[in-house]
Design a protein around this motif. Structure first.
Motif, PDB file in Angstrom:
ATOM      1  N   GLY A  64       0.811  -1.207   0.000  1.00 35.59           N
ATOM      2  CA  GLY A  64       0.000   0.000   0.000  1.00 35.59           C
ATOM      3  C   GLY A  64       0.838   1.248   0.000  1.00 35.59           C
ATOM      4  N   PRO A  65       0.297   2.378  -0.464  1.00 33.27           N
ATOM      5  CA  PRO A  65       1.036   3.625  -0.521  1.00 33.27           C
ATOM      6  C   PRO A  65       1.188   4.243   0.853  1.00 33.27           C
ATOM      7  CG  PRO A  65      -1.218   3.977  -1.207  1.00 33.27           C
ATOM      8  CD  PRO A  65      -1.077   2.504  -0.990  1.00 33.27           C
ATOM      9  N   VAL A  66       2.221   5.085   0.988  1.00 33.55           N
ATOM     10  CA  VAL A  66       2.451   5.824   2.221  1.00 33.55           C
ATOM     11  C   VAL A  66       2.212   7.291   1.934  1.00 33.55           C
ATOM     12  CG1 VAL A  66       4.125   6.417   3.990  1.00 33.55           C
ATOM     13  CG2 VAL A  66       4.160   4.135   2.980  1.00 33.55           C
ATOM     14  N   LEU A  67       1.270   7.898   2.639  1.00 30.32           N
ATOM     15  CA  LEU A  67       0.927   9.291   2.410  1.00 30.32           C
ATOM     16  C   LEU A  67       2.013  10.207   2.928  1.00 30.32           C
ATOM     17  CD1 LEU A  67      -2.842   9.150   3.453  1.00 30.32           C
ATOM     18  CD2 LEU A  67      -1.872   8.969   1.136  1.00 30.32           C
ATOM     19  N   ALA A  68       2.082  11.416   2.364  1.00 31.94           N
ATOM     20  CA  ALA A  68       3.079  12.385   2.790  1.00 31.94           C
ATOM     21  C   ALA A  68       2.903  12.687   4.266  1.00 31.94           C
ATOM     22  CB  ALA A  68       2.938  13.667   1.964  1.00 31.94           C
ATOM     23  N   GLY A  69       3.994  12.643   5.007  1.00 31.39           N
ATOM     24  CA  GLY A  69       3.963  12.917   6.432  1.00 31.39           C
ATOM     25  C   GLY A  69       3.572  11.715   7.275  1.00 31.39           C
ATOM     26  N   GLU A  70       3.151  10.628   6.649  1.00 30.93           N
ATOM     27  CA  GLU A  70       2.761   9.429   7.372  1.00 30.93           C
ATOM     28  C   GLU A  70       3.974   8.511   7.522  1.00 30.93           C
ATOM     29  OE1 GLU A  70      -0.199   5.560   6.861  1.00 30.93           O
ATOM     30  OE2 GLU A  70      -0.412   7.324   5.572  1.00 30.93           O
ATOM     31  N   GLU A  71       4.179   7.994   8.720  1.00 30.79           N
ATOM     32  CA  GLU A  71       5.322   7.123   8.961  1.00 30.79           C
ATOM     33  C   GLU A  71       5.078   5.762   8.328  1.00 30.79           C
ATOM     34  OE1 GLU A  71       6.019   5.388  12.891  1.00 30.79           O
ATOM     35  OE2 GLU A  71       8.005   6.334  12.824  1.00 30.79           O
ATOM     36  N   PRO A  72       6.059   5.194   7.622  1.00 34.45           N
ATOM     37  CA  PRO A  72       5.896   3.861   7.038  1.00 34.45           C
ATOM     38  C   PRO A  72       5.622   2.817   8.119  1.00 34.45           C
ATOM     39  CG  PRO A  72       7.832   4.971   6.153  1.00 34.45           C
ATOM     40  CD  PRO A  72       7.353   5.803   7.297  1.00 34.45           C
ATOM     41  N   ALA A  73       5.003   1.723   7.725  1.00 37.14           N
ATOM     42  CA  ALA A  73       4.622   0.692   8.695  1.00 37.14           C
ATOM     43  C   ALA A  73       5.822   0.148   9.447  1.00 37.14           C
ATOM     44  CB  ALA A  73       3.896  -0.441   7.978  1.00 37.14           C
ATOM     45  N   SER A  74       6.946   0.006   8.772  1.00 35.57           N
ATOM     46  CA  SER A  74       8.142  -0.540   9.414  1.00 35.57           C
ATOM     47  C   SER A  74       8.820   0.459  10.336  1.00 35.57           C
ATOM     48  CB  SER A  74       9.149  -0.998   8.357  1.00 35.57           C
ATOM     49  OG  SER A  74       9.637   0.120   7.628  1.00 35.57           O
ATOM     50  N   GLY A  75       8.466   1.749  10.212  1.00 36.11           N
ATOM     51  CA  GLY A  75       9.145   2.785  10.964  1.00 36.11           C
ATOM     52  C   GLY A  75      10.436   3.224  10.326  1.00 36.11           C
ATOM     53  N   VAL A  76      10.729   2.719   9.120  1.00 38.15           N
ATOM     54  CA  VAL A  76      11.968   3.033   8.395  1.00 38.15           C
ATOM     55  C   VAL A  76      11.594   3.525   7.005  1.00 38.15           C
ATOM     56  CG1 VAL A  76      14.150   2.133   7.493  1.00 38.15           C
ATOM     57  CG2 VAL A  76      13.231   1.265   9.654  1.00 38.15           C
ATOM     58  N   THR A  77      12.075   4.684   6.619  1.00 41.55           N
ATOM     59  CA  THR A  77      11.740   5.225   5.308  1.00 41.55           C
ATOM     60  C   THR A  77      12.478   4.487   4.203  1.00 41.55           C
ATOM     61  OG1 THR A  77      13.445   6.891   5.552  1.00 41.55           O
ATOM     62  CG2 THR A  77      11.206   7.526   6.194  1.00 41.55           C
ATOM     63  N   ASN A  78      12.013   4.705   2.986  1.00 40.30           N
ATOM     64  CA  ASN A  78      12.503   3.952   1.849  1.00 40.30           C
ATOM     65  C   ASN A  78      14.005   4.123   1.645  1.00 40.30           C
ATOM     66  OD1 ASN A  78      11.871   2.243  -0.415  1.00 40.30           O
ATOM     67  ND2 ASN A  78      12.312   4.005  -1.711  1.00 40.30           N
ATOM     68  N   ARG A  79      14.483   5.364   1.699  1.00 37.34           N
ATOM     69  CA  ARG A  79      15.902   5.610   1.446  1.00 37.34           C
ATOM     70  C   ARG A  79      16.774   4.960   2.510  1.00 37.34           C
ATOM     71  NH1 ARG A  79      18.421  11.622   1.023  1.00 37.34           N
ATOM     72  NH2 ARG A  79      18.144  11.507   3.303  1.00 37.34           N
ATOM     73  N   ARG A  80      16.360   5.100   3.783  1.00 44.58           N
ATOM     74  CA  ARG A  80      17.142   4.462   4.838  1.00 44.58           C
ATOM     75  C   ARG A  80      17.134   2.944   4.677  1.00 44.58           C
ATOM     76  NH1 ARG A  80      18.946   5.441  10.036  1.00 44.58           N
ATOM     77  NH2 ARG A  80      18.020   7.509  10.155  1.00 44.58           N
ATOM     78  N   ALA A  81      16.000   2.375   4.267  1.00 41.78           N
ATOM     79  CA  ALA A  81      15.911   0.924   4.102  1.00 41.78           C
ATOM     80  C   ALA A  81      16.949   0.422   3.108  1.00 41.78           C
ATOM     81  CB  ALA A  81      14.507   0.533   3.649  1.00 41.78           C
ATOM     82  N   TYR A  82      17.114   1.141   1.989  1.00 36.00           N
ATOM     83  CA  TYR A  82      18.108   0.721   0.997  1.00 36.00           C
ATOM     84  C   TYR A  82      19.532   0.885   1.530  1.00 36.00           C
ATOM     85  CZ  TYR A  82      14.425   0.287  -2.497  1.00 36.00           C
ATOM     86  OH  TYR A  82      13.317  -0.115  -3.189  1.00 36.00           O
TER      87      TYR A  82
END
Length: 503
Positions: A27-45
């Motif tokens: 599912g999409p993540v809205l602007a300002g909404e924290e991702p479910a994992s608590g880790v943003t996409n860039r940090r995850a990579y």
């Protein structure tokens, strides 16, 4: 910060406000909404990149000893059986410590556990490089303690990736993570032989990875953030309810896909463990037997075979992992049994090529390297796939324990004993202390690897019978939260679920 906290604050290396949205969760993540994992996409990579680096470093260190094994044998004056112990003590330490770190990894902050283990590993590895002549037992002891670092990392890192990504993206990230195994192994041979050739002292080959290990700890502290367990699968950690370690083991023992794939992977560990330690020495003995090289009795030996074998390991590892993932991804559109079938095909195709490589060593060096190339390629097809199988047939709160359990079984029955077994069989078969029998005895003992590979293929074929059912069970698993309470039954206290009382 307590070690037991499920999530740690963001590392200061990044600014969360500037990071890209999303983290691979459904599912999409809205602007300002924290991702479910608590880790943003860039940090995850970035986290996957750091975990890959540490994984590469672990395997690079593991095979530096194999890259300079002839020099170590001459330095300490040991036979094949004792040489095999160098790999065995490491694997045994790694194997017995894995359940402890698996238990901790399912319950405490995984980043700090990894940092502590890798710091200890770097210090012990550095200490092993100063082992003096006549103290072979000290080298065995320090190589055994090196297992602490890998046990703390290998049981935990895949579960962090699983908590960052799902579905096809998870498979791709795991394939990148497991590229580090063959590439790191190959670099171990290459760096060890290169440093030994330049320094004319095998001790220096063991001093490269500790410095890189301390860098790994720094990167883990700055980049890695503890993700929420299972959140990207729309099943947050608190909804699954963490069970006891005994209950986890009981559940895993009743999971046929997990058990059978673990036995298949055990065959892979047996074969790779044997070849990793003995292939360069075998190729060197073959060259001496055919007259292409001079025998080595003292000083620095010709370790060019370690260099060539290392290059082949790197190339075939990349080809094998990439082709295995690509074929599995394509085949999944046609059958849900794709993953175990690809693993089985890899082992069943690798076995005859490895057999031919061992048999042709006395006739043609070029043919031997060609057969090793194809054998290693097929053998490497299952690395990422086996890890993916574990992650989707086991619920998130048991994954570190499952990783540890798989490590114990695959190493206890696989590469914990196979290097020593090959060495002992070689010593037993040797009928004379000649170039011919030094080569022939090791050749005959290594043939065992081809037959073990066939058995591993059979286990993966059996896994295909259960994989679809077990995957659905894991995906639909929910814990009711019913804790047993004590109610009287015929004058005696009996534990029953809360729901039974309410009904």
């Amino acid at each position: 910060m307590s070690l037991a906290e499920p999530s740690s604050p963001s590392a200061p290396f990044f600014s969360e406000d500037n990071e890209a949205e999303g983290s691979g969760e459904p599912g999409p993540v809205l602007a300002g909404e924290e991702p479910a994992s608590g880790v943003t996409n860039r940090r995850a990579y970035f986290m996957v990149a750091v975990l890959c680096y540490v994984n590469l470093l672990n395997y690079m260190d593991r095979f530096t000893v194999a890259g300079v094994l002839p020099d170590i044998k001459n330095f300490f004056g040991i036979d094949d059986g004792k040489s095999g112990l160098l790999q065995t003590v490491f694997i045994c330490s790694y194997m017995f410590l894995a359940p402890i770190f698996g238990y901790l990894g399912d319950r405490y902050n995984r980043k700090y556990i990894m940092c502590g283990g890798i710091s200890f590993w770097a210090l012990v590895t550095l200490a092993s490089s100063y082992t003096p002549k006549g103290y072979f037992w000290a080298l065995l002891l320090t190589r055994g303690l090196v297992g602490v670092g890998e046990a703390s990392y290998s049981t935990i890192a895949p579960t962090i990736i699983a908590d960052l990504f799902v579905n096809e993206k998870r498979t791709k990230m795991l394939s990148i993570f497991y590229f580090a195994i063959p590439v790191g192994s190959g670099l171990g041979y290459i760096v060890a032989s290169g440093v030994d050739s330049v320094a004319q002292d095998w001790h220096w080959a063991l001093r490269v990875t500790p410095a890189l290990g301390f860098l790994a700890v720094l990167l883990l502290l700055l980049v890695v953030k503890e993700p929420r367990r299972g959140a990207v699968e729309a099943r947050p950690e608190h909804g699954l309810h963490r069970t006891s370690w005994v209950a986890d083991i009981q559940a895993l023992s009743k999971n046929p896909s997990f058990i059978l794939s673990t036995l298949g992977f055990t065959a892979v560990a047996f074969v790779t463990g044997s070849l990793a330690l003995w292939a360069p020495s075998f190729l060197f003995r073959a060259a001496v037997f055919t007259g292409e090289k001079q025998p080595c009795f003292s000083g620095t030996c010709d370790n060019s075979d370690s260099l060539y074998f290392g290059i082949i390991t790197c190339v075939t590892g990349v080809l094998g992992v990439a082709s295995g993932v690509a074929i599995s991804t394509w085949l999944r559109t046609r059958t849900p049994r794709a993953d175990p079938l690809v693993c089985a095909a890899g082992l069943l195709l690798a076995a005859p090529f490895l057999y031919l490589a061992i048999v042709f060593a006395q006739a043609s060096t070029i043919a031997t390297y060609v057969f090793i190339f194809f054998g290693n390629t097929f053998l490497s097809m299952n690395w990422a796939i086996v890890a993916d199988i574990l992650l989707y047939v086991v619920v998130p709160t048991r994954r570190s324990t499952a990783e540890a359990f798989q490590i114990v079984i695959s190493h206890m029955l696989g590469d914990a004993g196979s290097p020593s077994l090959i060495g002992v069989v070689s010593d037993h078969l040797r009928q004379a202390d000649s170039y011919l029998w030094q080569f022939r005895s090791l050749q005959l003992s290594l043939l065992l690897c081809a037959f073990v590979g066939v058995a591993g293929g059979a286990f993966f074929l059996a896994t295909a019978l259960f994989i679809e059912r077990d995957r659905k069970l894991a995906q639909s698993y929910t814990h009711s939260g019913d804790e047993p309470i004590v109610v009287p039954k015929r004058g005696r206290s009996t534990k029953v679920p809360v729901s039974s009382v309410l009904i």
